[in-house]
Design an enzyme around this catalytic site. Structure first.
Site, PDB file in Angstrom:
ATOM      1  N   HIS A 134       0.831  -1.208   0.000  1.00 55.63           N
ATOM      2  CA  HIS A 134       0.000   0.000   0.000  1.00 55.63           C
ATOM      3  C   HIS A 134       0.864   1.255   0.000  1.00 55.63           C
ATOM      4  O   HIS A 134       0.529   2.250  -0.654  1.00 55.63           O
ATOM      5  CB  HIS A 134      -0.958   0.030   1.187  1.00 55.63           C
ATOM      6  N   HIS A 161       3.768  10.341   2.147  1.00 57.74           N
ATOM      7  CA  HIS A 161       3.417  11.438   1.255  1.00 57.74           C
ATOM      8  C   HIS A 161       4.394  12.602   1.368  1.00 57.74           C
ATOM      9  O   HIS A 161       4.795  13.189   0.358  1.00 57.74           O
ATOM     10  CB  HIS A 161       2.002  11.927   1.566  1.00 57.74           C
TER      11      HIS A 161
END
Length: 305
Positions: free
Chosen positions: A237, A264
């Site tokens: 993921h 991120h």
């Protein structure tokens, strides 16, 4: 026989809730012409409603990737959708959305990819452009690190995660984005530790989170009845997130990425460092046909359930 820009053949509709906002949202992918790129349109707003999902427009990287325009209009949690668009080789699409957050669906990119495959792609006569990394660029923050270095023809992502939790632990996986079967990456769901949920919700996040759209790990137990979809679902993921965040560069990339304990924020900081110096990269229009792959992974067409 050049490698040409692609869009979807027909409109695609998705409906669900935002993971963090908890709000119902409808999202529509609309075919777009060559060189249009990928653009969000907030149809719930009458003005200043176009948002360009570029790394320089990323305004939040806390548990999701959010992009905003100059008027402060935002679209959040774009990373799973962008992972699907990157992996499927889509260069141009208009994304209409009636709220601030992309629907989380099942917490992975599986449904995004499945509907794109069902709809099919439309190829133009316009060659694609790619970003070729020319120099090593890296970003570090404490024990967390990410780097990208030159590659001849591939995008390889070598990703490692480290958690104290025994179920997650240390996981590592390396994929060749343009050559490997990406079904496990597309199907891997977002995850969290049970003990973190209260803190996350105190910060106004995860209002739409549930066992239907996230893996929840409590001590040495996975609370989801169905368990894991693949043995490296946690790190896979993170790779999905990384692929999606890399696509805020505007084009697909040729380079080798190595990341430890990233997310991120690290990926966005890496892109900012890459593009702050023109010597770090080249943007190349692909007109020849002698590449060993087509910058789109065809294996997934057979494997997404």
């Amino acid at each position: 026989m050049s490698l040409n820009q692609k869009t979807i053949k027909n409109e695609i509709n998705y409906k669900g809730i935002g993971l963090h906002s908890g709000r119902e949202v409808t999202l529509k992918l609309i075919p777009a012409n060559p060189n249009h790129g990928i653009v969000f349109k907030r149809i719930d707003l009458d003005k200043d409603n176009l948002v360009i999902p570029n790394f320089a427009n990323v305004t939040n990287t806390s548990l999701n990737t959010t992009v905003s325009n100059e008027a402060g209009v935002s679209v959040s949690t774009i990373e799973h959708l962008f992972g699907a668009l990157f992996g499927m080789g889509i260069d141009n699409v208009l994304i209409e959305i009636d709220n601030e957050e992309v629907p989380i669906l099942d917490g992975s990119a599986k449904e995004f990819v499945k509907k794109i495959i069902d709809t099919g792609l439309e190829e133009s006569a316009t060659p694609i452009k790619i970003i070729k990394i020319n120099k090593l660029v890296e970003f570090k923050e404490g024990t967390r690190s990410i780097k990208i270095e030159p590659s001849k023809l591939s995008l390889d992502i070598d990703f490692e995660i480290k958690f104290q939790n025994k179920i997650i632990g240390t996981q590592q996986n390396k994929i060749k984005v343009y050559e490997d079967n990406l079904s496990d990456v597309f199907n891997s769901r977002t995850f969290c530790l049970y003990e973190d949920i209260e803190t996350i919700k105190k910060h106004g996040l995860a209002k739409g989170g549930s066992l239907d759209n996230a893996i929840v790990v409590k001590d040495e137990e996975i609370l989801n009845d169905s368990g894991l979809r693949n043995e490296k679902e946690f790190v896979n993921h993170k790779i999905l997130d990384c692929i999606g965040d890399l696509y805020t560069s505007g084009y697909r990339i040729i380079g080798n990425v190595t990341c430890s304990q990233g997310g991120h924020y690290l990926t966005n900081q890496l892109l900012r460092k890459v593009f702050e110096n023109n010597e770090n990269f080249s943007i190349i229009e692909i007109k020849q046909k002698n590449l060993p792959h087509t910058l789109i992974n065809k294996n997934i067409l057979k494997s997404i359930a």
